[in-house]
Write a protein that holds these residues in place. Structure first.
Motif: not given
Length: 456
Positions: A325-327, A339-349, A351-360
Protein backbone atom coordinates in the motif's frame (compact mmCIF):
# COMPACT_ATOMS: atom_id res chain seq x y z
CA UNK A 1 0.29 -55.22 54.93
CA UNK A 2 -3.52 -55.02 55.20
CA UNK A 3 -3.23 -51.61 56.85
CA UNK A 4 -0.93 -50.31 54.07
CA UNK A 5 -3.32 -51.52 51.33
CA UNK A 6 -6.22 -49.75 52.97
CA UNK A 7 -4.27 -46.50 52.78
CA UNK A 8 -3.59 -47.03 49.10
CA UNK A 9 -7.26 -47.67 48.38
CA UNK A 10 -8.28 -44.62 50.36
CA UNK A 11 -5.65 -42.44 48.69
CA UNK A 12 -6.78 -43.54 45.22
CA UNK A 13 -10.28 -42.40 46.02
CA UNK A 14 -9.11 -39.07 47.38
CA UNK A 15 -7.09 -38.33 44.25
CA UNK A 16 -10.19 -39.02 42.16
CA UNK A 17 -12.65 -37.32 44.42
CA UNK A 18 -10.46 -34.30 45.30
CA UNK A 19 -9.99 -33.35 41.65
CA UNK A 20 -13.74 -33.12 41.16
CA UNK A 21 -14.74 -31.83 44.54
CA UNK A 22 -14.58 -28.06 43.95
CA UNK A 23 -17.34 -28.28 41.37
CA UNK A 24 -19.86 -29.60 43.92
CA UNK A 25 -21.77 -27.77 46.60
CA UNK A 26 -20.61 -28.51 50.13
CA UNK A 27 -23.58 -30.67 51.20
CA UNK A 28 -23.75 -32.54 47.90
CA UNK A 29 -20.04 -33.34 48.05
CA UNK A 30 -20.27 -34.76 51.54
CA UNK A 31 -23.30 -36.82 50.56
CA UNK A 32 -21.49 -38.25 47.56
CA UNK A 33 -18.46 -38.96 49.73
CA UNK A 34 -20.51 -40.90 52.25
CA UNK A 35 -22.16 -42.91 49.48
CA UNK A 36 -18.88 -43.68 47.72
CA UNK A 37 -16.79 -44.56 50.76
CA UNK A 38 -17.74 -47.26 53.19
CA UNK A 39 -15.99 -49.18 55.90
CA UNK A 40 -15.16 -52.04 53.54
CA UNK A 41 -12.78 -50.00 51.39
CA UNK A 42 -11.48 -47.80 54.15
CA UNK A 43 -10.06 -50.61 56.22
CA UNK A 44 -8.68 -49.10 59.43
CA UNK A 45 -9.74 -45.52 58.68
CA UNK A 46 -11.90 -44.45 61.62
CA UNK A 47 -15.20 -42.62 61.54
CA UNK A 48 -13.52 -39.64 63.23
CA UNK A 49 -10.84 -39.59 60.55
CA UNK A 50 -13.53 -39.60 57.84
CA UNK A 51 -15.34 -36.74 59.52
CA UNK A 52 -12.23 -34.53 59.68
CA UNK A 53 -11.07 -35.51 56.22
CA UNK A 54 -14.32 -34.68 54.48
CA UNK A 55 -14.55 -31.50 56.50
CA UNK A 56 -11.16 -30.59 55.01
CA UNK A 57 -12.37 -31.36 51.50
CA UNK A 58 -15.50 -29.31 52.12
CA UNK A 59 -13.56 -26.30 53.39
CA UNK A 60 -11.13 -26.49 50.50
CA UNK A 61 -14.09 -26.58 48.12
CA UNK A 62 -15.19 -23.15 49.37
CA UNK A 63 -11.59 -21.87 49.55
CA UNK A 64 -11.35 -21.85 53.36
CA UNK A 65 -7.81 -23.20 53.20
CA UNK A 66 -6.87 -22.42 56.81
CA UNK A 67 -9.87 -24.40 58.11
CA UNK A 68 -9.07 -27.22 55.72
CA UNK A 69 -5.53 -27.38 57.09
CA UNK A 70 -6.84 -27.39 60.66
CA UNK A 71 -9.06 -30.38 59.88
CA UNK A 72 -6.21 -32.19 58.11
CA UNK A 73 -3.93 -31.71 61.10
CA UNK A 74 -6.55 -33.52 63.21
CA UNK A 75 -6.48 -36.29 60.61
CA UNK A 76 -2.70 -36.43 60.99
CA UNK A 77 -3.05 -36.86 64.76
CA UNK A 78 -5.18 -39.94 64.14
CA UNK A 79 -3.05 -41.32 61.28
CA UNK A 80 0.40 -39.64 61.13
CA UNK A 81 1.53 -41.42 57.95
CA UNK A 82 -1.57 -41.11 55.77
CA UNK A 83 -0.52 -40.21 52.20
CA UNK A 84 -3.85 -38.57 51.38
CA UNK A 85 -3.40 -36.14 54.29
CA UNK A 86 0.07 -35.11 53.09
CA UNK A 87 -1.30 -34.60 49.57
CA UNK A 88 -4.23 -32.45 50.71
CA UNK A 89 -2.02 -30.45 53.05
CA UNK A 90 0.33 -29.74 50.16
CA UNK A 91 -2.52 -28.45 47.98
CA UNK A 92 -3.90 -26.21 50.70
CA UNK A 93 -0.51 -24.76 51.63
CA UNK A 94 0.12 -24.09 47.93
CA UNK A 95 -3.19 -22.21 47.70
CA UNK A 96 -2.06 -20.07 50.66
CA UNK A 97 1.33 -19.54 48.98
CA UNK A 98 3.10 -21.19 51.89
CA UNK A 99 5.31 -22.97 49.43
CA UNK A 100 7.90 -24.45 51.81
CA UNK A 101 5.18 -26.33 53.70
CA UNK A 102 3.50 -27.29 50.45
CA UNK A 103 6.75 -28.78 49.11
CA UNK A 104 7.44 -30.59 52.39
CA UNK A 105 4.04 -32.31 52.49
CA UNK A 106 3.92 -33.15 48.80
CA UNK A 107 7.35 -34.74 49.01
CA UNK A 108 6.16 -36.81 51.97
CA UNK A 109 3.23 -38.01 49.87
CA UNK A 110 5.51 -38.71 46.93
CA UNK A 111 7.87 -40.79 49.06
CA UNK A 112 4.96 -43.18 49.66
CA UNK A 113 3.46 -42.93 46.14
CA UNK A 114 6.47 -42.65 43.87
CA UNK A 115 5.65 -41.51 40.35
CA UNK A 116 2.06 -40.50 41.18
CA UNK A 117 0.95 -38.05 38.48
CA UNK A 118 -1.33 -35.97 40.72
CA UNK A 119 1.32 -35.43 43.37
CA UNK A 120 3.96 -34.65 40.75
CA UNK A 121 1.64 -32.12 39.10
CA UNK A 122 1.09 -30.27 42.37
CA UNK A 123 4.80 -30.36 43.15
CA UNK A 124 5.61 -29.05 39.67
CA UNK A 125 3.29 -26.08 40.27
CA UNK A 126 5.05 -25.32 43.55
CA UNK A 127 8.50 -25.31 41.94
CA UNK A 128 7.33 -23.24 38.98
CA UNK A 129 5.57 -20.67 41.17
CA UNK A 130 8.67 -20.32 43.35
CA UNK A 131 10.90 -20.07 40.25
CA UNK A 132 12.87 -23.12 41.34
CA UNK A 133 13.38 -24.05 37.70
CA UNK A 134 16.02 -26.74 38.32
CA UNK A 135 13.62 -28.80 40.44
CA UNK A 136 10.73 -27.94 38.13
CA UNK A 137 12.72 -29.46 35.27
CA UNK A 138 13.24 -32.67 37.28
CA UNK A 139 9.51 -33.00 37.91
CA UNK A 140 8.45 -31.98 34.38
CA UNK A 141 10.81 -34.65 32.98
CA UNK A 142 8.96 -37.29 35.00
CA UNK A 143 5.55 -35.92 33.95
CA UNK A 144 6.57 -35.84 30.28
CA UNK A 145 6.52 -39.67 30.31
CA UNK A 146 2.75 -39.47 30.84
CA UNK A 147 1.92 -36.31 28.86
CA UNK A 148 3.94 -35.16 25.85
CA UNK A 149 2.74 -31.56 26.34
CA UNK A 150 5.23 -31.25 29.20
CA UNK A 151 7.99 -31.07 26.59
CA UNK A 152 6.76 -27.53 25.85
CA UNK A 153 7.05 -26.77 29.57
CA UNK A 154 10.54 -28.26 29.55
CA UNK A 155 11.52 -26.07 26.61
CA UNK A 156 10.37 -22.95 28.47
CA UNK A 157 12.15 -24.04 31.64
CA UNK A 158 15.40 -24.75 29.80
CA UNK A 159 15.20 -21.26 28.28
CA UNK A 160 14.88 -19.80 31.78
CA UNK A 161 18.04 -21.58 32.93
CA UNK A 162 19.71 -20.69 29.60
CA UNK A 163 20.19 -24.30 28.52
CA UNK A 164 19.22 -23.54 24.94
CA UNK A 165 20.37 -26.81 23.40
CA UNK A 166 18.06 -28.84 25.63
CA UNK A 167 15.23 -26.37 24.97
CA UNK A 168 15.59 -26.90 21.22
CA UNK A 169 15.82 -30.67 21.70
CA UNK A 170 12.55 -30.66 23.67
CA UNK A 171 10.79 -28.68 20.94
CA UNK A 172 12.11 -31.00 18.24
CA UNK A 173 10.94 -34.04 20.20
CA UNK A 174 7.33 -32.87 20.36
CA UNK A 175 7.40 -31.61 16.75
CA UNK A 176 8.53 -35.06 15.57
CA UNK A 177 5.54 -36.67 17.26
CA UNK A 178 2.77 -34.08 16.92
CA UNK A 179 3.87 -31.94 13.98
CA UNK A 180 5.03 -28.35 13.94
CA UNK A 181 3.13 -25.49 15.57
CA UNK A 182 3.25 -21.69 15.41
CA UNK A 183 3.76 -21.55 19.18
CA UNK A 184 6.85 -23.75 19.09
CA UNK A 185 8.22 -21.90 16.08
CA UNK A 186 7.79 -18.65 17.99
CA UNK A 187 9.55 -20.12 21.02
CA UNK A 188 12.49 -21.15 18.84
CA UNK A 189 12.60 -17.62 17.48
CA UNK A 190 12.66 -16.29 21.05
CA UNK A 191 15.54 -18.63 21.92
CA UNK A 192 17.58 -17.47 18.94
CA UNK A 193 16.74 -13.79 19.50
CA UNK A 194 17.75 -13.87 23.18
CA UNK A 195 21.02 -15.68 22.57
CA UNK A 196 23.83 -13.33 21.49
CA UNK A 197 25.79 -16.32 20.17
CA UNK A 198 24.42 -16.63 16.65
CA UNK A 199 26.31 -19.86 16.10
CA UNK A 200 23.56 -21.58 18.11
CA UNK A 201 20.99 -20.74 15.44
CA UNK A 202 23.38 -21.42 12.58
CA UNK A 203 24.36 -24.85 13.89
CA UNK A 204 20.74 -25.72 14.59
CA UNK A 205 19.64 -24.79 11.06
CA UNK A 206 22.57 -26.70 9.54
CA UNK A 207 21.60 -29.77 11.57
CA UNK A 208 17.98 -29.48 10.39
CA UNK A 209 19.15 -29.32 6.77
CA UNK A 210 21.40 -32.34 7.27
CA UNK A 211 18.56 -34.33 8.85
CA UNK A 212 16.12 -33.46 6.06
CA UNK A 213 17.92 -32.38 2.87
CA UNK A 214 14.67 -32.68 0.88
CA UNK A 215 12.83 -29.99 2.87
CA UNK A 216 12.78 -26.68 0.99
CA UNK A 217 12.03 -24.82 4.23
CA UNK A 218 15.37 -25.92 5.69
CA UNK A 219 17.22 -24.19 2.85
CA UNK A 220 15.05 -21.09 3.10
CA UNK A 221 15.59 -20.78 6.85
CA UNK A 222 19.35 -20.92 6.38
CA UNK A 223 19.30 -18.44 3.49
CA UNK A 224 17.24 -16.02 5.54
CA UNK A 225 19.56 -16.44 8.54
CA UNK A 226 22.69 -15.75 6.50
CA UNK A 227 21.03 -12.81 4.75
CA UNK A 228 20.08 -11.18 8.06
CA UNK A 229 23.67 -11.69 9.27
CA UNK A 230 24.87 -10.07 6.03
CA UNK A 231 26.76 -13.23 5.11
CA UNK A 232 25.82 -13.07 1.45
CA UNK A 233 28.39 -15.58 0.22
CA UNK A 234 26.96 -18.26 2.49
CA UNK A 235 23.47 -17.25 1.39
CA UNK A 236 24.45 -17.94 -2.22
CA UNK A 237 26.03 -21.27 -1.29
CA UNK A 238 22.79 -22.50 0.27
CA UNK A 239 20.83 -21.26 -2.75
CA UNK A 240 23.13 -23.23 -5.04
CA UNK A 241 22.57 -26.37 -2.95
CA UNK A 242 18.82 -25.81 -3.23
CA UNK A 243 19.09 -25.45 -7.02
CA UNK A 244 21.13 -28.65 -7.18
CA UNK A 245 18.32 -30.44 -5.39
CA UNK A 246 15.49 -28.59 -7.12
CA UNK A 247 16.70 -26.93 -10.36
CA UNK A 248 13.38 -25.13 -10.89
CA UNK A 249 13.15 -23.76 -7.36
CA UNK A 250 11.73 -20.25 -7.34
CA UNK A 251 12.67 -19.80 -3.69
CA UNK A 252 16.39 -19.96 -4.50
CA UNK A 253 16.05 -16.61 -6.23
CA UNK A 254 15.70 -15.01 -2.79
CA UNK A 255 19.47 -15.36 -2.52
CA UNK A 256 20.23 -14.84 -6.18
CA UNK A 257 18.58 -11.42 -6.43
CA UNK A 258 20.72 -10.20 -3.54
CA UNK A 259 23.80 -11.45 -5.32
CA UNK A 260 22.80 -9.72 -8.56
CA UNK A 261 22.11 -6.44 -6.75
CA UNK A 262 25.51 -6.61 -5.07
CA UNK A 263 27.11 -7.17 -8.49
CA UNK A 264 25.03 -4.34 -10.07
CA UNK A 265 23.35 -6.81 -12.43
CA UNK A 266 20.04 -5.01 -12.20
CA UNK A 267 18.21 -6.81 -15.01
CA UNK A 268 19.02 -10.22 -13.49
CA UNK A 269 18.10 -8.92 -10.04
CA UNK A 270 14.69 -7.75 -11.28
CA UNK A 271 13.99 -11.13 -12.90
CA UNK A 272 14.91 -12.93 -9.69
CA UNK A 273 12.82 -10.61 -7.51
CA UNK A 274 9.80 -11.15 -9.75
CA UNK A 275 10.36 -14.90 -9.54
CA UNK A 276 10.53 -14.77 -5.75
CA UNK A 277 7.31 -12.77 -5.51
CA UNK A 278 5.57 -15.45 -7.59
CA UNK A 279 6.83 -18.23 -5.29
CA UNK A 280 5.40 -19.69 -2.09
CA UNK A 281 7.92 -17.80 0.01
CA UNK A 282 6.71 -16.59 3.40
CA UNK A 283 5.26 -13.10 3.82
CA UNK A 284 8.19 -11.84 5.93
CA UNK A 285 10.70 -12.67 3.21
CA UNK A 286 8.42 -11.35 0.44
CA UNK A 287 8.09 -8.04 2.26
CA UNK A 288 11.87 -7.81 2.31
CA UNK A 289 11.96 -8.43 -1.45
CA UNK A 290 9.33 -5.73 -2.05
CA UNK A 291 11.34 -3.29 0.08
CA UNK A 292 14.50 -3.97 -1.95
CA UNK A 293 12.53 -3.77 -5.20
CA UNK A 294 11.08 -0.37 -4.25
CA UNK A 295 14.54 0.88 -3.29
CA UNK A 296 15.86 -0.15 -6.70
CA UNK A 297 12.96 1.58 -8.46
CA UNK A 298 13.57 4.76 -6.50
CA UNK A 299 17.15 4.75 -7.75
CA UNK A 300 16.33 3.54 -11.25
CA UNK A 301 12.76 4.42 -12.27
CA UNK A 302 13.00 2.42 -15.50
CA UNK A 303 12.12 -0.70 -13.46
CA UNK A 304 8.91 0.80 -12.06
CA UNK A 305 6.66 -1.02 -14.52
CA UNK A 306 8.27 -4.35 -13.56
CA UNK A 307 7.52 -3.66 -9.91
CA UNK A 308 3.94 -2.64 -10.65
CA UNK A 309 3.36 -5.83 -12.65
CA UNK A 310 4.68 -7.94 -9.79
CA UNK A 311 2.58 -6.10 -7.22
CA UNK A 312 -0.49 -6.46 -9.41
CA UNK A 313 0.00 -10.22 -9.36
CA UNK A 314 0.39 -10.17 -5.58
CA UNK A 315 -2.87 -8.26 -5.29
CA UNK A 316 -4.62 -10.72 -7.59
CA UNK A 317 -3.35 -13.63 -5.51
CA UNK A 318 -4.63 -12.09 -2.30
CA UNK A 319 -1.20 -11.02 -1.08
CA UNK A 320 -1.54 -7.65 0.62
CA UNK A 321 0.27 -5.68 3.26
CA UNK A 322 1.09 -2.17 4.33
CA UNK A 323 4.35 -2.17 2.35
CA UNK A 324 2.49 -2.70 -0.92
CA UNK A 325 0.00 0.00 0.00
CA UNK A 326 2.83 2.37 0.84
CA UNK A 327 4.33 1.84 -2.61
CA UNK A 328 1.03 2.42 -4.37
CA UNK A 329 0.20 5.63 -2.44
CA UNK A 330 0.61 8.51 -4.85
CA UNK A 331 1.18 6.13 -7.74
CA UNK A 332 -2.16 4.33 -7.77
CA UNK A 333 -4.30 5.27 -4.79
CA UNK A 334 -7.08 2.84 -5.70
CA UNK A 335 -4.67 -0.07 -5.39
CA UNK A 336 -3.29 1.40 -2.19
CA UNK A 337 -6.86 1.48 -0.86
CA UNK A 338 -7.47 -2.14 -1.89
CA UNK A 339 -4.37 -3.23 0.01
CA UNK A 340 -5.14 -1.18 3.08
CA UNK A 341 -8.71 -2.44 3.23
CA UNK A 342 -7.39 -5.98 3.41
CA UNK A 343 -4.75 -5.05 5.99
CA UNK A 344 -7.36 -3.46 8.25
CA UNK A 345 -9.75 -6.39 7.81
CA UNK A 346 -7.03 -8.86 8.77
CA UNK A 347 -5.73 -6.75 11.65
CA UNK A 348 -8.32 -4.32 13.04
CA UNK A 349 -5.81 -3.14 15.67
CA UNK A 350 -3.51 -1.70 12.98
CA UNK A 351 -4.45 1.93 13.66
CA UNK A 352 -1.69 3.34 11.44
CA UNK A 353 -3.06 1.51 8.38
CA UNK A 354 -6.62 2.50 9.28
CA UNK A 355 -5.57 6.15 9.50
CA UNK A 356 -3.87 5.96 6.08
CA UNK A 357 -7.02 4.40 4.65
CA UNK A 358 -9.27 7.17 6.02
CA UNK A 359 -7.04 9.85 4.50
CA UNK A 360 -6.95 8.07 1.15
CA UNK A 361 -10.75 7.84 1.18
CA UNK A 362 -10.82 11.64 1.60
CA UNK A 363 -8.23 12.16 -1.09
CA UNK A 364 -10.12 9.96 -3.55
CA UNK A 365 -13.43 11.70 -2.78
CA UNK A 366 -15.04 8.93 -0.72
CA UNK A 367 -16.07 10.97 2.35
CA UNK A 368 -18.83 8.61 3.49
CA UNK A 369 -16.34 5.75 3.76
CA UNK A 370 -14.01 8.01 5.74
CA UNK A 371 -16.75 8.78 8.23
CA UNK A 372 -17.77 5.16 8.69
CA UNK A 373 -14.19 4.01 9.28
CA UNK A 374 -13.31 6.91 11.60
CA UNK A 375 -16.44 6.42 13.70
CA UNK A 376 -15.66 2.71 13.97
CA UNK A 377 -12.24 3.50 15.46
CA UNK A 378 -13.56 6.18 17.84
CA UNK A 379 -14.86 3.40 20.08
CA UNK A 380 -11.32 2.08 20.60
CA UNK A 381 -9.35 5.33 20.21
CA UNK A 382 -11.65 8.06 21.56
CA UNK A 383 -8.84 10.54 22.24
CA UNK A 384 -7.22 10.44 18.79
CA UNK A 385 -7.77 13.92 17.27
CA UNK A 386 -7.16 12.69 13.70
CA UNK A 387 -10.46 10.76 13.82
CA UNK A 388 -12.43 13.93 14.56
CA UNK A 389 -10.54 15.90 11.94
CA UNK A 390 -11.30 13.24 9.31
CA UNK A 391 -15.00 13.19 10.16
CA UNK A 392 -15.03 17.00 10.18
CA UNK A 393 -13.45 17.24 6.74
CA UNK A 394 -15.72 14.52 5.36
CA UNK A 395 -18.88 16.11 6.75
CA UNK A 396 -17.85 19.51 5.37
CA UNK A 397 -17.38 17.85 1.97
CA UNK A 398 -20.90 16.36 2.18
CA UNK A 399 -22.39 19.66 3.37
CA UNK A 400 -23.19 18.31 6.82
CA UNK A 401 -21.83 21.45 8.47
CA UNK A 402 -23.54 20.92 11.84
CA UNK A 403 -21.98 17.49 12.25
CA UNK A 404 -18.66 18.86 11.06
CA UNK A 405 -18.76 21.59 13.73
CA UNK A 406 -19.59 19.02 16.43
CA UNK A 407 -16.75 16.66 15.42
CA UNK A 408 -14.17 19.42 15.04
CA UNK A 409 -14.90 21.13 18.35
CA UNK A 410 -14.71 17.78 20.12
CA UNK A 411 -11.44 16.79 18.45
CA UNK A 412 -9.60 20.08 18.97
CA UNK A 413 -9.81 19.50 22.73
CA UNK A 414 -7.64 16.38 22.36
CA UNK A 415 -4.81 18.21 20.59
CA UNK A 416 -1.45 18.32 22.34
CA UNK A 417 1.57 20.06 20.76
CA UNK A 418 0.55 19.55 17.14
CA UNK A 419 0.43 23.00 15.46
CA UNK A 420 -0.01 21.56 11.95
CA UNK A 421 -3.12 19.58 12.88
CA UNK A 422 -4.39 22.48 14.98
CA UNK A 423 -4.26 24.73 11.92
CA UNK A 424 -6.19 22.09 9.95
CA UNK A 425 -8.90 22.06 12.62
CA UNK A 426 -9.21 25.88 12.48
CA UNK A 427 -9.43 25.85 8.70
CA UNK A 428 -12.17 23.23 8.72
CA UNK A 429 -14.07 25.05 11.49
CA UNK A 430 -14.00 28.18 9.36
CA UNK A 431 -15.51 26.19 6.48
CA UNK A 432 -18.17 24.65 8.74
CA UNK A 433 -19.26 28.02 10.20
CA UNK A 434 -19.35 29.56 6.74
CA UNK A 435 -21.67 26.75 5.67
CA UNK A 436 -23.84 27.27 8.75
CA UNK A 437 -24.25 30.95 7.93
CA UNK A 438 -22.17 32.17 10.89
CA UNK A 439 -19.73 34.59 9.24
CA UNK A 440 -18.36 36.02 12.51
CA UNK A 441 -17.42 32.56 13.82
CA UNK A 442 -16.03 31.65 10.40
CA UNK A 443 -13.85 34.78 10.34
CA UNK A 444 -12.57 34.12 13.87
CA UNK A 445 -11.32 30.63 12.99
CA UNK A 446 -10.01 31.74 9.61
CA UNK A 447 -7.82 34.31 11.40
CA UNK A 448 -6.64 31.66 13.88
CA UNK A 449 -5.76 29.42 10.94
CA UNK A 450 -3.79 32.16 9.11
CA UNK A 451 -1.92 33.25 12.25
CA UNK A 452 -0.90 29.69 13.13
CA UNK A 453 0.06 28.94 9.54
CA UNK A 454 2.65 31.72 9.63
CA UNK A 455 4.48 29.97 12.46
CA UNK A 456 4.74 26.63 10.71
Amino acid sequence: MKFFRSHILFFSFVIYFGSNFCAQAQTDSLAIAKQEINQDNLGNVTDKFQEYFFQALSQRGIENYEKAISALKKCAEIQPDNVAVFYELGKNYKALEEFDLAEKNLNKALSEKKGNIDILTELYDVYYLTQNYTKAIEVATKLSKYNIDYYEDLANLYVRVEDYQKALAALDYIDAREGESDYRDALRGKIFAENPDKSLEENYLLEQLEKNPSATNSYLALMYFYATQNKLEKTYQIAEKLLEKYPDSKEAHYALYKKYLAEYKDDEAVKSMKTVLESDLGLTMKKEVVKDFVQLVNQKPKYEQDLIESLDKQLANGENNADLAEFYKGRDNNKAIQNLEKVVKQNPNDFASAKDLMLLYLQEKMPSKSILLAEEYMASYPSQPILYLVTGVANNTLGNFGKAEENLLMGVDFLIDNPQMESDFYQQLAIAYQGLGKPKEAEKFQQKFEQLKKTL
